[in-house]
Design an enzyme around this catalytic site. Structure first.
Site, PDB file in Angstrom:
ATOM      1  N   HIS A 375     -39.595  11.241 -36.196  1.00  0.00           N
ATOM      2  CA  HIS A 375     -38.992  10.588 -37.358  1.00  0.00           C
ATOM      3  C   HIS A 375     -40.046  10.035 -38.319  1.00  0.00           C
ATOM      4  O   HIS A 375     -39.738   9.659 -39.456  1.00  0.00           O
ATOM      5  CB  HIS A 375     -38.086   9.451 -36.887  1.00  0.00           C
ATOM      6  CG  HIS A 375     -36.974   9.123 -37.848  1.00  0.00           C
ATOM      7  ND1 HIS A 375     -36.852   9.731 -39.082  1.00  0.00           N
ATOM      8  CD2 HIS A 375     -35.934   8.245 -37.766  1.00  0.00           C
ATOM      9  CE1 HIS A 375     -35.801   9.251 -39.713  1.00  0.00           C
ATOM     10  NE2 HIS A 375     -35.225   8.337 -38.932  1.00  0.00           N
ATOM     11  N   ASP A 379     -37.005  13.254 -41.729  1.00  0.00           N
ATOM     12  CA  ASP A 379     -35.838  12.384 -41.866  1.00  0.00           C
ATOM     13  C   ASP A 379     -34.653  12.977 -41.114  1.00  0.00           C
ATOM     14  O   ASP A 379     -34.584  14.186 -40.869  1.00  0.00           O
ATOM     15  CB  ASP A 379     -35.472  12.183 -43.334  1.00  0.00           C
ATOM     16  CG  ASP A 379     -36.520  11.358 -44.071  1.00  0.00           C
ATOM     17  OD1 ASP A 379     -37.165  10.508 -43.423  1.00  0.00           O
ATOM     18  OD2 ASP A 379     -36.698  11.580 -45.286  1.00  0.00           O
TER      19      ASP A 379
END
Length: 404
Positions: A375, A379
């Site tokens: 992450h 995204d």
């Protein structure tokens, strides 16, 4: 001549000398196998680069080996010393009966005093693999020992020898063995990635019926056209992943400190399970390969992995990884990243499930898909769209060929 360990790539820091096949004073021919060095990725065979006598051994079994370490020296001026004339007939017979076996198979057989000539080889050209030796050892253990009657000659006193008492079945047995370098490296990497990456996983499912129908329809023609190569599922997922990676470059990228490295090529790692642990050989430039070429490479890598023959180059690099837990029956799992890559795709077991199509409940062969991602770079929206893209191509394989 100095015999040194090979120069390791940056991804490998050291190895372990696990086996010497020759000793000081032994005469060796050029290309004879001298030793095995086990690294975190594969076992490297060290061979003689010239004929001569092993003058001195500098590293012992169990020693840590670093890149280009000196292992031994060979006196090229030495000649074969023989106390009596060589029996040419016996030598020829010995060469004729030499069993072709992988180094790992020879090592395992030596540890258990097993004669390789009684093992049925299933490798290429009848080569005995480590799996063949393990199977033979299991068969031997399964056979109960023969009960023989002791004779007076069995003991110096003339009395019969009492058989050994069987082990207590209630005994609490423990066995302590050191971790292999590969297993220790896997453990270290898994802990590191969990501590350093912001790893999340998104899930979806794909209807495998279109690909299964395509395989049934064209399998025989595909096999005949491509010299026996069978059309599997993995080649479709490799090609679908490549097309999805083209649309989402961040998933094909890697992190190097504070820098993001975007790769303009598609080297796909395919996880292969072996007795030693999980290894990930790389299908390089997968975007330029046809389905049959991908299948051929995967089969070749699987055979090499089982025989511990994968080279370091074949397992170094990679921009994206695919792991198929479905071959072991896994219905759903969370794959762990293969650093420095930023994403990994998990395939799972195909299972018939009820789904809704056009307002009606129908049964379809479904597969859960999992995408674990870092992450820090990717995204959630991008990860979900990437997985949806793969799902769409698997459910409509024509999109893969048309690059839609």
């Amino acid at each position: 001549m100095e015999i040194r360990a090979p120069k390791f790539p940056e991804s490998i820091s050291e190895g372990e000398l696990t086996k010497w096949y020759k000793q000081e004073g032994d005469f060796v021919e050029r290309d004879d196998l001298l030793a095995d060095v086990e690294t975190e990725k594969t076992t490297i065979e060290i061979v003689a680069q010239a004929s001569g006598c092993i003058e001195q051994v500098y590293k012992q079994e169990g020693d840590t080996i670093e890149s280009e370490d000196l292992l031994c020296s060979i006196d090229e001026s030495a000649e074969v010393q023989a106390s009596e004339p060589m029996d040419v007939t016996a030598a020829s017979a010995s060469e004729a009966t030499e069993v072709a076996a992988s180094p790992a198979a020879r090592k395992l057989a030596s540890e258990h005093d097993l004669d390789l000539s009684i093992v049925n080889g299933t490798g290429r050209s009848g080569m005995v693999t480590k799996g063949d030796v393990s199977k033979m050892l299991d068969e031997i253990r399964a056979v109960p020992p023969a009960q023989t009657k002791a004779s007076p000659e069995d003991d110096a006193t003339g009395e019969a020898i009492e058989p050994l008492a069987p082990l207590d079945s209630t005994a609490r047995v423990e066995r302590r063995v050191p971790m292999t370098r590969l297993r220790a490296t896997i453990a270290k990497r898994l802990v590191e990635v969990q501590q350093t990456a912001a790893m999340l996983t998104t899930f979806n499912e794909a209807n495998m019926d279109p690909i299964m129908r395509m395989r049934r329809q064209y399998q025989d023609e595909f096999v005949a056209r491509h010299n026996g190569t069978r059309l599997g599922f993995m080649s479709f997922f490799v090609r679908a992943s490549v097309e999805a990676l083209k649309r989402f470059p961040a998933v094909n990228a890697s992190l190097d400190g504070d820098d993001v490295v975007y790769h303009g090529f598609y080297d796909i790692g395919v996880a292969v399970s072996t007795e030693r642990g999980l290894v990930v050989p790389i299908v390089r430039d997968a975007d330029a390969l046809g389905l049959h070429q991908i299948e051929d490479q995967i089969v070749e890598y699987s055979e090499k992995a089982r025989e511990n023959k994968l080279s370091i180059d074949e397992m170094t690099g990679g921009t994206f990884t695919i792991s198929n837990g479905g071959v072991f029956g896994s219905l759903m799992s969370t794959p762990i990243l293969n650093p420095p890559q930023t994403a990994i795709l998990g395939m799972h077991k195909i299972q018939d499930r009820p789904v809704v199509e056009d307002g009606e409940i129908v049964v379809r062969p479904m597969m859960y898909l999992a995408l674990s991602y870092d992450h820090r770079l990717i995204d959630g929206q991008e990860a979900v769209q990437f997985l949806v893209t793969i799902k769409g191509m698997i459910e409509d394989p024509a999109r893969i060929l048309l690059e839609l």
